[in-house]
Scaffold this motif. Structure first.
Motif, PDB file in Angstrom:
ATOM      1  N   ARG A  56       0.869  -1.245  -0.047  1.00 50.79           N
ATOM      2  CA  ARG A  56       0.007  -0.063  -0.060  1.00 50.79           C
ATOM      3  C   ARG A  56       0.848   1.199   0.107  1.00 50.79           C
ATOM      4  O   ARG A  56       1.924   1.267   0.578  1.00 50.79           O
ATOM      5  N   PHE A  57       0.449   2.225  -0.501  1.00 44.13           N
ATOM      6  CA  PHE A  57       0.954   3.369  -0.636  1.00 44.13           C
ATOM      7  C   PHE A  57       0.192   4.521   0.294  1.00 44.13           C
ATOM      8  O   PHE A  57      -1.007   4.096   0.885  1.00 44.13           O
ATOM      9  N   PHE A  58       0.913   5.772   0.665  1.00 41.04           N
ATOM     10  CA  PHE A  58       0.158   6.517   1.576  1.00 41.04           C
ATOM     11  C   PHE A  58      -1.160   7.096   1.142  1.00 41.04           C
ATOM     12  O   PHE A  58      -2.168   6.945   2.125  1.00 41.04           O
ATOM     13  N   GLU A  59      -1.764   7.186  -0.246  1.00 41.67           N
ATOM     14  CA  GLU A  59      -2.738   7.392  -0.601  1.00 41.67           C
ATOM     15  C   GLU A  59      -3.878   6.192  -0.411  1.00 41.67           C
ATOM     16  O   GLU A  59      -5.095   6.542  -0.625  1.00 41.67           O
ATOM     17  N   ASP A  60      -3.545   5.163  -0.122  1.00 37.89           N
ATOM     18  CA  ASP A  60      -4.327   3.921  -0.143  1.00 37.89           C
ATOM     19  C   ASP A  60      -4.948   3.739   1.412  1.00 37.89           C
ATOM     20  O   ASP A  60      -5.653   2.899   1.446  1.00 37.89           O
ATOM     21  N   TYR A  61      -4.670   4.418   2.257  1.00 35.40           N
ATOM     22  CA  TYR A  61      -4.991   4.477   3.592  1.00 35.40           C
ATOM     23  C   TYR A  61      -6.374   5.409   3.998  1.00 35.40           C
ATOM     24  O   TYR A  61      -6.025   6.482   3.450  1.00 35.40           O
ATOM     25  N   ARG A  62      -7.153   4.993   4.732  1.00 31.68           N
ATOM     26  CA  ARG A  62      -8.313   5.789   4.977  1.00 31.68           C
ATOM     27  C   ARG A  62      -8.340   5.846   6.643  1.00 31.68           C
ATOM     28  O   ARG A  62      -8.370   4.703   7.289  1.00 31.68           O
ATOM     29  N   ILE A  63      -8.844   6.825   7.238  1.00 32.47           N
ATOM     30  CA  ILE A  63      -8.931   6.799   8.579  1.00 32.47           C
ATOM     31  C   ILE A  63     -10.212   5.734   9.135  1.00 32.47           C
ATOM     32  O   ILE A  63     -10.948   5.868   8.356  1.00 32.47           O
TER      33      ILE A  63
ATOM     34  N   ALA B 189      -2.481  12.182  -6.186  1.00 27.88           N
ATOM     35  CA  ALA B 189      -3.533  11.773  -5.303  1.00 27.88           C
ATOM     36  C   ALA B 189      -3.688  12.920  -4.447  1.00 27.88           C
ATOM     37  O   ALA B 189      -3.046  13.376  -3.787  1.00 27.88           O
ATOM     38  N   ASP B 190      -5.379  12.962  -4.208  1.00 32.04           N
ATOM     39  CA  ASP B 190      -5.599  13.973  -3.010  1.00 32.04           C
ATOM     40  C   ASP B 190      -5.231  13.530  -1.666  1.00 32.04           C
ATOM     41  O   ASP B 190      -4.888  12.567  -1.243  1.00 32.04           O
ATOM     42  N   ALA B 191      -4.821  14.562  -1.019  1.00 34.58           N
ATOM     43  CA  ALA B 191      -4.226  14.397   0.293  1.00 34.58           C
ATOM     44  C   ALA B 191      -5.516  14.053   1.005  1.00 34.58           C
ATOM     45  O   ALA B 191      -6.378  14.567   1.264  1.00 34.58           O
ATOM     46  N   ALA B 192      -5.308  12.910   1.929  1.00 35.99           N
ATOM     47  CA  ALA B 192      -6.354  12.390   2.983  1.00 35.99           C
ATOM     48  C   ALA B 192      -6.364  13.645   3.879  1.00 35.99           C
ATOM     49  O   ALA B 192      -5.559  14.355   4.132  1.00 35.99           O
ATOM     50  N   ASP B 193      -7.867  13.321   4.760  1.00 37.29           N
ATOM     51  CA  ASP B 193      -7.673  14.323   5.676  1.00 37.29           C
ATOM     52  C   ASP B 193      -6.647  14.075   6.654  1.00 37.29           C
ATOM     53  O   ASP B 193      -6.348  12.717   7.087  1.00 37.29           O
ATOM     54  N   THR B 194      -6.177  14.800   7.376  1.00 40.91           N
ATOM     55  CA  THR B 194      -5.117  14.873   8.409  1.00 40.91           C
ATOM     56  C   THR B 194      -5.725  14.498   9.788  1.00 40.91           C
ATOM     57  O   THR B 194      -6.619  15.238  10.232  1.00 40.91           O
TER      58      THR B 194
ATOM     59  N   LYS C  44      -5.877  -1.062  12.638  1.00 38.43           N
ATOM     60  CA  LYS C  44      -6.942   0.140  12.321  1.00 38.43           C
ATOM     61  C   LYS C  44      -6.274   1.218  12.138  1.00 38.43           C
ATOM     62  O   LYS C  44      -5.264   1.645  13.015  1.00 38.43           O
ATOM     63  N   VAL C  45      -6.366   1.777  11.035  1.00 46.39           N
ATOM     64  CA  VAL C  45      -5.788   3.266  10.769  1.00 46.39           C
ATOM     65  C   VAL C  45      -6.338   4.347  11.646  1.00 46.39           C
ATOM     66  O   VAL C  45      -7.541   4.591  11.378  1.00 46.39           O
ATOM     67  N   ILE C  46      -5.458   4.998  12.316  1.00 45.87           N
ATOM     68  CA  ILE C  46      -5.937   5.791  13.371  1.00 45.87           C
ATOM     69  C   ILE C  46      -5.236   7.399  13.051  1.00 45.87           C
ATOM     70  O   ILE C  46      -5.698   8.171  13.910  1.00 45.87           O
TER      71      ILE C  46
ATOM     72  N   VAL D 274       2.681  10.232   6.961  1.00 46.94           N
ATOM     73  CA  VAL D 274       2.938   9.392   8.026  1.00 46.94           C
ATOM     74  C   VAL D 274       1.641   8.629   8.390  1.00 46.94           C
ATOM     75  O   VAL D 274       0.391   9.278   8.053  1.00 46.94           O
ATOM     76  N   VAL D 275       1.592   7.175   8.472  1.00 49.07           N
ATOM     77  CA  VAL D 275       0.486   6.599   8.911  1.00 49.07           C
ATOM     78  C   VAL D 275       0.577   6.059  10.390  1.00 49.07           C
ATOM     79  O   VAL D 275       1.514   5.354  10.586  1.00 49.07           O
ATOM     80  N   TRP D 276      -0.661   6.244  10.937  1.00 44.88           N
ATOM     81  CA  TRP D 276      -0.649   5.639  12.449  1.00 44.88           C
ATOM     82  C   TRP D 276      -1.605   4.433  12.512  1.00 44.88           C
ATOM     83  O   TRP D 276      -2.732   4.463  11.772  1.00 44.88           O
TER      84      TRP D 276
END
Lengths: 344, 344, 344
Positions: B8-15, B154-159, B109-111, B123-125
């Protein structure tokens, strides 16, 4: 005050003292698998539950030498952390097989002390016993080491040099309960030579060689929870070498001796042993054996054979052991004297 | 379409997303034996069923850190295959011992998410939980990593930056059911120092060192089914080196800490940790500890101690950790902050 | 008379002779753990009892290839100690899963002989069968090797060249009793690609590479009690290299093939295989696969896929296998042809 263990020094031992060693250990099929990964071990009785059952045992025990290493490893922090030299073994007996699931612990009794004339070190004799979780002794042996003094002005302990048997008598050996070689399958065991086929004085070149790697001897030595830093820390010596645990050489040589002694199944007595020269990674270990004695036992179909097991490194050899000066030749690593059980 | 996992890349994660990680794993006495072959592990509670039973447990569990590595290893293909850096750990808790025969699986879980200002990574937590075959959580922890973007547009995810505890409170710790140090045998455990003997601020040099071999760290890392190619493929870096899995250094340092902390038996909390510098084969790993905090628990005879565990390589040291610039000194490999249980 | 095994020579084999191989072996969770430490093996059915149970089995079996190596290893002292070359495999079938606690032994029947025109060696074909402790066959395969003659004047044996199937038919495959992929969990298995997603002719680059260490291949080869000295003795060749057991390359490549073939869970047939070039420590092993055939089976949700598995070393590649002269390219280590079971 420091909380780390700096080990005992010569002046810390007292005759008659019993040392309970730390870190009991439960063994399982994991230890057995690792033993077979670390050594070319093929004695059938330790490899196969089914084979062991045809020999009257409940299952394949943990290899005798693995049991020895576990019991021995526990003594290192209390006996040999400050040892200058590991001088010898005597009167070792395997008293009960060790099974997967057993928990082993060790105790040592100080049975001899002799300060060296230089006043800087002394020899300590201990009798070590390994116990299982039922507090039954599974193994005992005598070992003596030369240990440094810490306080050079410490009073010399009373001198006591124990009398040791040069070798166990056959009658000293303990045959595992139920052992019966009446149904012994020589084909499955790998060789057809029985007890009667070996002659006293006969020498056997075990042919094969194994080149030793750092990762292997360290894994083995850790598995037995032997913590002597010389085995692990390449910065400990000026030449950057790690000294290989002598027990690694014993197990390697014993496993190599399968080729010619496949039916010398169980080790039951350790008469003596010398680590003649140090072993290092890169050495190619070979082995030869000499039949020293033979004896009958009361167990059905079970004979005893006393063997010298010699490990050498690198060079070829023609059963040469010592030079004209009486000292071990430089390619000799190990000279071990033990009793094994064999089908008659 | 390619069938292989490119991660997975950064843009593939969702809170809020929960990732079920692949390849559950059943552990046995085999993993225990290997853990003891790979590390000089001697804490008695993990070495001996009999010792664990006198502490109120059914048997010796699989080492806490082995459990951690198994749970962690499963997350690698989904979390850190494209990671640029492993940034930290927090709020790790051991919730239940892992026994031989247990089957472990992991979920994360993506937090938290935060794109870097360069737009190339973020950064992914994740909060990762390990479960046994009864779907009981055995371990959870938070970890954050820096991950590359694949599509830079890719759109920046919500921070969302999660609030993390700098350290667990003693009241956050979960004491294994039945644990009772009332009958604790200090001799068998290997040291006499109890919880009351340690002072906050005290530092302990664990003395011993282990020189690391390629075969060993690769075996360990594979055993935990951690697939990150940097650990295995010598052609992956220009210098031909294989980066050693940070968890290998953690386990090595923890095992070395036996010498001075033999009674810090069980790890129950992970407050934080930094892999300060990379470790490579040939490095000689040493360790020191600092007592950061102490707390009582409700379990009989059980105290908690918060420890800093520092691993270093090669050079000698005097507890030095960071330079004047606030950065870790180059010989520091690991700075770990954890809670352990100790007899009072 | 020498007591060590010098192996059989070409003139020692007779058509129809059955050789019972030595040293039965009981396997446990220890062998499973070691298999996972030695190879990056992640097929879920062999990693997790819980996963295997959802597939209708009692527990996770020992890896198919581990079973193969144990059965194969026993044949080495009788079949390939004096082999000049390992020429091929055919008609290999896995007949029953091997479980922890099982004891394996091997038998080989001589089914073909052909002396070479130079009169110095000949080809021996054997059909080897592995049995468990209930005397149930768990595995059989045909293998042929070129073996030296010892007495050049020995009479040539009758020539018999067995007819071998170029590949097993799907109807030849034995599906493990109870196997049912109806509840198969693709997420836990690690990939979503099912049997229907693979097309005949499709090629998959498995991406990852593993650099091989001496300590690892020797540990593996010993674990299978394979005694061929070329694997262990660095003084055996002029260049000081130890030849890596071909089965080590097979297991490494199969484990690497997880990445793209995670659902090719069970190996049930071995159609053929060539060890194209020798492998040595320091080589970085990579793998690619080609889908050769597909077939349905009677078991619920279970499809069969015939795969070519190619292992290469060091260099990159674009699925190249042989040169214009029809010979394997020098970077190709292994060309294996097998059947695996996959969820439909």
């Amino acid at each position: 005050m420091t909380k780390t263990n700096s080990g005992r020094f010569f002046e810390d031992y007292r005759i008659g003292e019993v040392i309970r060693h730390a870190v009991p250990r439960t063994v399982s099929g994991g230890e057995r698998a690792l033993y077979h990964a670390l050594y070319p071990a093929r004695h059938a009785l330790y490899s196969s539950d089914a084979f062991a059952q045809t020999c009257g045992l409940d299952a394949a025990p943990i290899d005798d030498l693995a049991a020895f290493h576990v019991v021995f490893g526990k003594t290192v922090p209390d006996v040999s952390l400050n040892a200058v030299a590991n001088l010898g073994y005597a009167e070792g007996r395997w008293l009960k097989p060790v099974w997967p699931g057993d928990t082993l612990r060790s105790e040592s009794k100080v049975i001899g002390l002799k300060e060296n004339s230089n006043g800087k070190s002394g020899v300590v004799w201990v009798q070590t016993t390994g116990y299982n979780q039922h507090d039954e002794p599974v193994l005992d042996y005598i070992r003596w080491v030369m240990v440094r003094k810490n306080r050079l002005d410490a009073d010399a302990a009373d001198t006591l040099i124990p009398e040791l048997k040069p070798a166990l008598e056959a009658s000293d050996l303990v045959i595992p309960e139920g052992l019966d070689f009446g149904q012994y399958d020589f084909t499955l065991a790998g060789e057809r030579h029985r007890w009667g086929d070996y002659e006293i004085g006969e020498k056997i070149d075990h042919v094969d060689g194994v080149t030793i790697e750092e990762a292997e001897h360290m894994s083995a030595t850790r598995l037995w929870q032997n913590t002597a830093k010389v085995h692990f820390d390449a910065t400990n010596r000026e030449d950057g070498k790690r000294l290989i645990y002598g027990g690694h050489v014993i197990s390697m040589a014993r496993a190599l001796s399968f080729n010619g002694l496949a039916n010398a199944q169980m080790i039951v007595g350790l008469n003596g042993g010398a680590h003649a020269n140090p072993c290092f990674a890169g050495d190619t270990v070979r082995a030869w054996s000499e039949v020293l004695d033979k004896a009958q036992t009361d167990a059905p179909g079970v004979g005893a054979v006393r063997l010298r097991l010699v490990a050498t490194k690198d060079a070829h050899y023609d059963f040469a052991l010592k030079g004209e000066n009486g000292k071990y030749l430089s390619h000799v690593l190990l000279d071990l004297d033990y009793w094994a059980l064999m089908p008659t």
